[in-house]
Write a protein that holds these residues in place. Structure first.
Motif, PDB file in Angstrom:
ATOM      1  N   UNK A 174      36.600  33.797  41.909  1.00 40.67           N
ATOM      2  CA  UNK A 174      37.386  32.626  42.294  1.00 40.67           C
ATOM      3  C   UNK A 174      38.827  32.764  41.833  1.00 40.67           C
ATOM      4  N   UNK A 175      39.023  33.280  40.628  1.00 42.61           N
ATOM      5  CA  UNK A 175      40.380  33.480  40.109  1.00 42.61           C
ATOM      6  C   UNK A 175      41.151  34.466  40.989  1.00 42.61           C
ATOM      7  N   UNK A 176      40.514  35.547  41.367  1.00 41.15           N
ATOM      8  CA  UNK A 176      41.145  36.553  42.231  1.00 41.15           C
ATOM      9  C   UNK A 176      41.513  35.942  43.579  1.00 41.15           C
ATOM     10  N   UNK A 177      40.573  35.233  44.185  1.00 42.21           N
ATOM     11  CA  UNK A 177      40.829  34.617  45.489  1.00 42.21           C
ATOM     12  C   UNK A 177      41.945  33.587  45.417  1.00 42.21           C
ATOM     13  N   UNK A 178      42.012  32.851  44.320  1.00 44.72           N
ATOM     14  CA  UNK A 178      43.081  31.866  44.138  1.00 44.72           C
ATOM     15  C   UNK A 178      44.430  32.559  44.035  1.00 44.72           C
ATOM     16  N   UNK A 179      44.483  33.684  43.334  1.00 43.56           N
ATOM     17  CA  UNK A 179      45.726  34.461  43.254  1.00 43.56           C
ATOM     18  C   UNK A 179      46.176  34.906  44.644  1.00 43.56           C
ATOM     19  N   UNK A 180      45.236  35.409  45.428  1.00 42.78           N
ATOM     20  CA  UNK A 180      45.582  35.868  46.780  1.00 42.78           C
ATOM     21  C   UNK A 180      46.052  34.690  47.621  1.00 42.78           C
ATOM     22  N   UNK A 181      45.322  33.585  47.565  1.00 44.45           N
ATOM     23  CA  UNK A 181      45.698  32.392  48.333  1.00 44.45           C
ATOM     24  C   UNK A 181      47.105  31.927  47.972  1.00 44.45           C
ATOM     25  N   UNK A 182      47.430  31.969  46.674  1.00 47.37           N
ATOM     26  CA  UNK A 182      48.728  31.508  46.184  1.00 47.37           C
ATOM     27  C   UNK A 182      49.803  32.587  46.238  1.00 47.37           C
ATOM     28  N   UNK A 183      49.462  33.737  46.843  1.00 49.40           N
ATOM     29  CA  UNK A 183      50.384  34.856  47.042  1.00 49.40           C
ATOM     30  C   UNK A 183      50.950  35.417  45.740  1.00 49.40           C
ATOM     31  N   UNK A 184      50.094  35.484  44.725  1.00 53.42           N
ATOM     32  CA  UNK A 184      50.460  36.105  43.457  1.00 53.42           C
ATOM     33  C   UNK A 184      49.966  37.551  43.477  1.00 53.42           C
ATOM     34  N   UNK A 185      50.647  38.450  42.778  1.00 50.20           N
ATOM     35  CA  UNK A 185      50.212  39.859  42.761  1.00 50.20           C
ATOM     36  C   UNK A 185      48.912  40.044  41.982  1.00 50.20           C
ATOM     37  N   UNK A 186      48.121  40.988  42.436  1.00 50.24           N
ATOM     38  CA  UNK A 186      46.844  41.275  41.792  1.00 50.24           C
ATOM     39  C   UNK A 186      46.930  42.405  40.766  1.00 50.24           C
ATOM     40  N   UNK A 187      48.095  42.946  40.555  1.00 52.66           N
ATOM     41  CA  UNK A 187      48.253  44.116  39.685  1.00 52.66           C
ATOM     42  C   UNK A 187      47.602  43.959  38.316  1.00 52.66           C
ATOM     43  N   UNK A 188      47.705  42.781  37.720  1.00 52.34           N
ATOM     44  CA  UNK A 188      47.163  42.594  36.374  1.00 52.34           C
ATOM     45  C   UNK A 188      45.652  42.776  36.328  1.00 52.34           C
ATOM     46  N   UNK A 189      44.964  42.589  37.453  1.00 56.43           N
ATOM     47  CA  UNK A 189      43.510  42.711  37.479  1.00 56.43           C
ATOM     48  C   UNK A 189      43.038  44.159  37.523  1.00 56.43           C
ATOM     49  N   UNK A 190      43.892  45.075  37.948  1.00 55.32           N
ATOM     50  CA  UNK A 190      43.487  46.460  38.135  1.00 55.32           C
ATOM     51  C   UNK A 190      43.214  47.190  36.820  1.00 55.32           C
ATOM     52  N   UNK A 191      43.645  46.631  35.716  1.00 56.47           N
ATOM     53  CA  UNK A 191      43.450  47.276  34.408  1.00 56.47           C
ATOM     54  C   UNK A 191      42.078  46.983  33.818  1.00 56.47           C
ATOM     55  N   UNK A 192      41.361  46.006  34.383  1.00 57.86           N
ATOM     56  CA  UNK A 192      40.079  45.564  33.835  1.00 57.86           C
ATOM     57  C   UNK A 192      38.965  45.918  34.835  1.00 57.86           C
ATOM     58  N   UNK A 193      38.025  46.730  34.418  1.00 61.43           N
ATOM     59  CA  UNK A 193      36.960  47.194  35.313  1.00 61.43           C
ATOM     60  C   UNK A 193      36.129  46.039  35.845  1.00 61.43           C
ATOM     61  N   UNK A 194      35.918  44.997  35.034  1.00 58.28           N
ATOM     62  CA  UNK A 194      35.155  43.851  35.515  1.00 58.28           C
ATOM     63  C   UNK A 194      35.858  43.194  36.698  1.00 58.28           C
ATOM     64  N   UNK A 195      37.179  43.037  36.601  1.00 59.94           N
ATOM     65  CA  UNK A 195      37.915  42.443  37.701  1.00 59.94           C
ATOM     66  C   UNK A 195      37.910  43.353  38.927  1.00 59.94           C
ATOM     67  N   UNK A 196      37.934  44.653  38.704  1.00 62.18           N
ATOM     68  CA  UNK A 196      37.825  45.575  39.840  1.00 62.18           C
ATOM     69  C   UNK A 196      36.477  45.394  40.537  1.00 62.18           C
ATOM     70  N   UNK A 255      34.436  29.623  49.595  1.00 65.95           N
ATOM     71  CA  UNK A 255      33.915  29.967  48.276  1.00 65.95           C
ATOM     72  C   UNK A 255      34.715  29.264  47.178  1.00 65.95           C
ATOM     73  N   UNK A 256      36.039  29.283  47.279  1.00 66.89           N
ATOM     74  CA  UNK A 256      36.871  28.602  46.284  1.00 66.89           C
ATOM     75  C   UNK A 256      36.564  27.111  46.257  1.00 66.89           C
ATOM     76  N   UNK A 257      36.448  26.510  47.433  1.00 68.73           N
ATOM     77  CA  UNK A 257      36.240  25.068  47.514  1.00 68.73           C
ATOM     78  C   UNK A 257      34.853  24.650  47.058  1.00 68.73           C
ATOM     79  N   UNK A 258      33.921  25.588  46.981  1.00 68.39           N
ATOM     80  CA  UNK A 258      32.552  25.243  46.559  1.00 68.39           C
ATOM     81  C   UNK A 258      32.448  25.018  45.052  1.00 68.39           C
ATOM     82  N   UNK A 259      33.471  25.347  44.296  1.00 71.39           N
ATOM     83  CA  UNK A 259      33.444  25.149  42.835  1.00 71.39           C
ATOM     84  C   UNK A 259      33.900  23.765  42.478  1.00 71.39           C
TER      85      UNK A 259
END
Length: 80
Positions: free
Chosen positions: A13-35, A76-80
């Motif tokens: 949900x956090x990742x999808x919210x970032x994409x929806x809000x047009x924020x970069x995903x770069x910070x997530x690439x360092x964490x295998x769980x987020x990948x 999916x985001x709205x279901x939370x």
């Protein structure tokens, strides 16, 4: 490693919210769980424009060109 499906889905949900809000995903690439969560979002059809491959160790390596959230991703985001 995620300890529960709730934790995994929260990360998705956090990742999808970032994409929806047009924020970069770069910070997530360092964490295998987020990948793993990004890959799961792609497999479920929540994202488009995400490219990844599995390296020799079986870990996902994310490459992306303009990720976009899909209608299913918004649901999916709205279901939370």
């Amino acid at each position: 490693m995620f300890k529960s499906t709730k934790e995994f889905e929260s990360s998705m949900r956090k990742i999808l919210t970032y994409v929806r809000d047009e924020k970069p995903l770069d910070e997530f690439f360092k964490d295998i769980d987020y990948c793993d969560a990004i890959v799961e979002c792609d497999k479920r059809g929540f994202l488009q424009g995400v490219q990844y491959f599995i390296d020799g160790d079986g870990l996902p390596v994310i490459e992306y060109c303009r990720p976009r959230i899909t209608y299913r991703g918004l649901e999916f985001i709205e279901s939370f």
